[in-house]
Structures are given as C-alpha cells and as structure tokens.
Design an enzyme around this catalytic site. Structure first.
Site, short mmCIF file in Angstrom:
data_model
loop_
_atom_site.label_atom_id
_atom_site.label_comp_id
_atom_site.label_asym_id
_atom_site.label_seq_id
_atom_site.Cartn_x
_atom_site.Cartn_y
_atom_site.Cartn_z
N ASN A 11 0.88 -1.17 0.00
CA ASN A 11 0.00 0.00 0.00
C ASN A 11 0.91 1.22 0.00
O ASN A 11 1.42 1.63 1.05
CB ASN A 11 -0.89 -0.06 1.26
N ARG A 93 -2.59 -1.80 -3.50
CA ARG A 93 -3.69 -0.84 -3.43
C ARG A 93 -3.45 0.21 -4.52
O ARG A 93 -2.39 0.85 -4.55
CB ARG A 93 -3.69 -0.17 -2.06
N HIS A 181 -11.60 5.18 -0.92
CA HIS A 181 -11.61 4.35 0.30
C HIS A 181 -12.47 3.10 0.12
O HIS A 181 -12.97 2.53 1.08
CB HIS A 181 -12.16 5.14 1.53
N ASN A 211 -6.10 10.23 7.94
CA ASN A 211 -5.58 11.47 7.36
C ASN A 211 -6.44 11.90 6.18
O ASN A 211 -6.74 13.06 6.00
CB ASN A 211 -4.12 11.29 6.94
N GLY A 212 -6.81 10.91 5.35
CA GLY A 212 -7.88 11.12 4.37
C GLY A 212 -9.17 10.68 5.05
O GLY A 212 -9.15 9.77 5.87
N ARG A 241 -6.63 18.29 3.69
CA ARG A 241 -7.48 18.59 2.52
C ARG A 241 -8.77 19.26 2.98
O ARG A 241 -9.30 18.94 4.04
CB ARG A 241 -7.83 17.29 1.77
N GLY A 328 -7.93 5.84 11.65
CA GLY A 328 -7.22 6.24 12.87
C GLY A 328 -8.04 7.11 13.81
O GLY A 328 -8.01 6.91 15.03
N GLU A 331 -11.45 5.08 14.89
CA GLU A 331 -11.21 3.98 15.83
C GLU A 331 -10.75 4.45 17.19
O GLU A 331 -10.99 3.79 18.20
CB GLU A 331 -10.15 3.02 15.25
N GLU A 382 -7.81 -2.60 5.03
CA GLU A 382 -7.76 -2.63 3.57
C GLU A 382 -6.81 -3.72 3.08
O GLU A 382 -7.04 -4.34 2.04
CB GLU A 382 -7.29 -1.27 3.04
P1 ADP Z 1 -4.03 7.22 7.11
O1 ADP Z 1 -5.24 7.79 6.45
O2 ADP Z 1 -2.76 7.94 6.73
O3 ADP Z 1 -3.93 5.70 7.04
P2 ADP Z 1 -4.75 6.80 9.89
O4 ADP Z 1 -5.95 5.97 9.56
O5 ADP Z 1 -3.60 6.15 10.59
O6 ADP Z 1 -4.20 7.60 8.64
O7 ADP Z 1 -5.27 8.02 10.80
C1 ADP Z 1 -4.43 9.04 11.22
C2 ADP Z 1 -5.24 9.97 12.13
O8 ADP Z 1 -5.71 9.22 13.25
C3 ADP Z 1 -4.43 11.14 12.67
O9 ADP Z 1 -5.21 12.33 12.63
C4 ADP Z 1 -4.21 10.74 14.11
O10 ADP Z 1 -4.06 11.84 14.95
C5 ADP Z 1 -5.50 10.01 14.41
N1 ADP Z 1 -5.37 9.20 15.63
C6 ADP Z 1 -4.57 8.12 15.81
N2 ADP Z 1 -4.65 7.71 17.12
C7 ADP Z 1 -5.51 8.56 17.75
C8 ADP Z 1 -6.00 8.68 19.08
N3 ADP Z 1 -5.63 7.83 20.03
N4 ADP Z 1 -6.88 9.68 19.35
C9 ADP Z 1 -7.26 10.55 18.38
N5 ADP Z 1 -6.83 10.49 17.11
C10 ADP Z 1 -5.96 9.52 16.79
#
Ligand code: ADP
Length: 396
Positions: A11, A93, A181, A211-212, A241, A328, A331, A382
């Site tokens: 990925n 991906r 996604h 992030n996205g 974004r 992120g 969850e 994914e």
């Molecule tokens: P990507 O889209 O790059 O795969 P992720 O799914 O890992 O990104 O998500 C990243 C986001 O998740 C960031 O904004 C990060 O701050 C947030 N995040 C990760 N852990 C926590 C947490 N414990 N509490 C709040 N936000 C979190």
C-alpha cells in the site's frame, strides 16, 4: 496455495509504503511493516509480527529517502525474513481504476499503460501506487501482481449518485463522481454481518476517518453514495485537505487572487482541513491535546461536516440502521465519536458512553441496546481485503 505460500500486500501512499505478508489459503497475517516520512523529516521503518511485537526498526538519519529506495529496502527486508516461504503473488492498493476497472485486475504492461492515463485524476497518489508495480515487474516478472482499486467498490452506485450536473461533452470525458476508500468500505461491509447477521441487508453509513476521510452509504453491503467524488479532495475536511468547496472559490482564487493551478492545488490538498483551520497540526491527537481555541474550532468543523454528510447519506438510503466508525480517528477518538453521535440523536442514535470510552480493541458495538441505529467501531483492514482479492484472482 501450499502452506508455505504467502501473499504480499503493498500500500504505497504519497509519503509512506506499507506492506503485509499473509500465509497460506487462510491468509493468516505473518508480519507487517511500514516506511514513513518519505521525502520529508526522518524516514523510518518498523516491522511487526502478527501480535504487534516489533521485529525490526531502521532510520535514515542522513535525510529522507524516496519511494524507489524505500521499495528496494522493503524487498531486501522481506527476502531476508521469508523464512522458507514462497511469495506467490503481490497485491497492490491502487487509488484509481477509472471507468475501466470495477474489480481487481491482474497487472500487466497493458493494464499499467491504461492506468498511466488516469494519473491526471489522482496525481498525488497514482504514480506512487504504480511505481512499486513496475519495480516488481522488473525484478521478479514471474510473480503475478494484482491491482485492487479504491474506486471499484463504488461502481455499484446508481447513476444519479455518480453524476455531476454538467453537459455530456464534459461528463463523457470521465468527469463524474468515483468515490474512494472503497477497499476499506468493502472490508467493513464484509465484516459487519459476521458480528451481527441482521446487518447483512441493512442501511449502513460508514465513516473512514484517517488522514484522508470520507463517508459511504451502503445498502445490503453495496455502495450507494459517498462523500468523495471526482477526486479524493471532496467531501469531509481531512488532515490537510479542505473537502467539499464551492467551485466558485477556486475561480475566485485564480481570478481575483492571481493564484496559479499549483498554488491552488497546494492550498486545497496540503494546507487546508484540520491543519489549515487550526493553524497548528493535521494530527487529531495533537489537536485534542491542545487548549488552543483554533484546535477546538477545527475539530468542531469536522464534527459539523460529518453530521451534515450523515444526514445526506441517510437520505440517499431512505433511513439508517447502522453507523460505523473506522480509520485512525474513527477507531481511536472517543471524543469525536461522542460528538458525532450527540448530533445524530435526531436519527435515533444513542451512544453507550461506557462502551465508547472502553479501551477494547477490535470490532465492537458502542450504542445502547435501545438505540434504533446500531453504532459500531470496525478497525480498518484494507490490506486483508487486498490479500483476499489477490487470492481470488490467483485461483480463478
Ligand atoms: P491514514 O489515512 O494515513 O492511514 P490513519 O488511519 O492512521 O491515517 O489516521 C491518522 C489519524 O488518526 C491522525 O489524525 C491521528 O491523529 C489520528 N489518531 C490516531 N490515534 C488517535 C487517538 N488515540 N486519538 C485521536 N486520534 C488519533
């Protein structure tokens, strides 16, 4: 698949490359790893076994590396850790499949040439997705490679959900809503009914918040609408974004402020969203820990926009049976989930505060038994979806 056969999943994003290795026909996760901070900051690599224990770590203190160097490192690492396994296929991906690819695809030179033509539709992601495919083709042409597209899951959407109100001379060029996604939503739609069989035919809105970030309305496990459109900049505000924007703003930026295309692209993709509004960070953890009112405003705007989109997607479904949080932020941020559920009370959402606050891992329900909308957390996966598609292509 023989027991020592394995599938590798890659990925490759704009600043990171993740890989996972799955064993045998059961696709048991054997190890996973990622290289982060390509091109900026300190590039670092970490690999973990299936239980999450760190197997190896590496840093590049002399400056950040690029995708090609990262891929060479990963291939060397994988080869020295195969432990007698045989890689029978590599799944990738791929962010965009255009109108041609509505399912996973064996990647040949001919397919790659067609995908090259889609680069203008996803200039920040697609070249990075395709580069590792070409490196692998050069180094190990005998290993089949399978492309799994983030757009494919959304090809089931009705025509109205895919359409822009533009003339055919424009829409016939492929200017329409695709949605992204898709691999995350496809995984959610496969996983949810395993935990609650009643949700198999349900009206579900899933929010992939990383992030996205985007949201998707699913009816009986099929996508009917999504917040991302022609590109992955539409819909919700994200880390950097802006999400949905009046197109008149873009015209104004160009016409009145004299910005060129590159400057507008940088603004909308890299300087907006949580980072732009807060002026502090694109990272939800940093914003949640900050006492700065701008951090609060950025989070509040994201919550507000999720609520607006939820109403719109529930309308596309004619009602709502379940709401799913993933990614992120989805969850891990109990505060964001609580705020979204508070604003969705009008839809019949009732959050179980103790379940929401619990530090439990894995898929779980966080709504009260009397909530007319079931609220779930489904950890994004994914990579497993890509491994399943890759295995399917190998076997058929
Ligand atoms: P990507 O889209 O790059 O795969 P992720 O799914 O890992 O990104 O998500 C990243 C986001 O998740 C960031 O904004 C990060 O701050 C947030 N995040 C990760 N852990 C926590 C947490 N414990 N509490 C709040 N936000 C979190």
């Amino acid at each position: 698949m023989a027991p020592r056969d394995c599938i590798v999943v890659i990925n490759a994003g704009s600043s990171s490359i993740k890989f996972s290795l799955y064993d045998g026909a059961a696709l048991d996760l054997a190890m996973r790893g990622k290289i982060e901070n390509l091109y900026a900051g300190v590039t670092r690599f970490v690999a973990q076994d299936a239980a999450g224990a760190v197997i190896d770590e590496h840093r590049w203190p002399d400056g950040p590396i690029d995708h090609a160097t990262g891929m060479r490192f990963l291939i060397d690492f994988a080869q020295s850790h195969l432990d007698g396994r045989r890689v029978v296929a590599v799944g990738h991906r791929i962010v965009h499949g255009g109108v041609d690819y509505s399912g996973p695809q064996l990647l040949t030179e001919a397919v790659l040439a067609r995908l090259d033509q889609l680069v203008p539709l996803a200039p920040l992601h697609l070249p990075h997705n395709l580069a590792p495919v070409r490196s692998m083709l050069a180094m190990a042409p005998q290993v089949p490679q399978v492309g799994c597209f983030d757009t494919a899951f959304h090809t089931s959407q009705p025509a109205a959900a895919q359409a822009f109100a533009l003339p055919p001379r424009i829409t016939d060029l492929g200017i329409r809503r695709y949605g992204f996604h898709g691999l995350s939503y496809e995984y959610i739609s496969s996983r949810l009914p395993q935990s609650d069989p009643q949700l198999a035919g349900a009206r579900v809105v899933a929010a992939h918040l990383g992030n996205g970030a985007s949201m998707c309305a699913m009816l009986a496990g099929r996508s009917v609408a999504s917040t991302m459109g022609f590109t992955a900049v539409d819909g919700l505000p994200m880390g950097t974004r802006c999400g949905a924007l009046d197109p008149g703003v873009v015209l104004y930026l160009i016409d009145e402020l004299g910005m060129d295309v590159a400057a507008v692209q940088k603004l909308l993709y890299q300087e907006s969203g949580l980072l732009g509004v807060s002026g502090l960070s694109s990272d939800m953890r940093t914003l949640e820990q900050s006492g700065d009112p701008r951090a609060k405003a950025a989070i509040a705007l994201m919550v507000y926009r999720i609520g607006r989109e939820l109403g719109s997607l529930a309308a596309a479904l004619g009602g709502l049976d379940a709401l799913v949080f993933s990614g992120g932020i989805g969850e891990n941020s109990k505060a964001l989930r609580a705020a979204v559920c508070r604003d969705a009370a009008w839809l019949g959402v009732r959050l179980d505060t103790a379940a929401n606050d619990s530090r439990a891992d894995g898929i779980r329900r966080i709504s009260t038994p009397d909530s007319s909308v079931a609220v779930w957390i489904v950890p994004a996966n994914e990579e497993l979806m890509i491994a399943r598609h890759t295995l399917d292509i190998l076997e058929h």
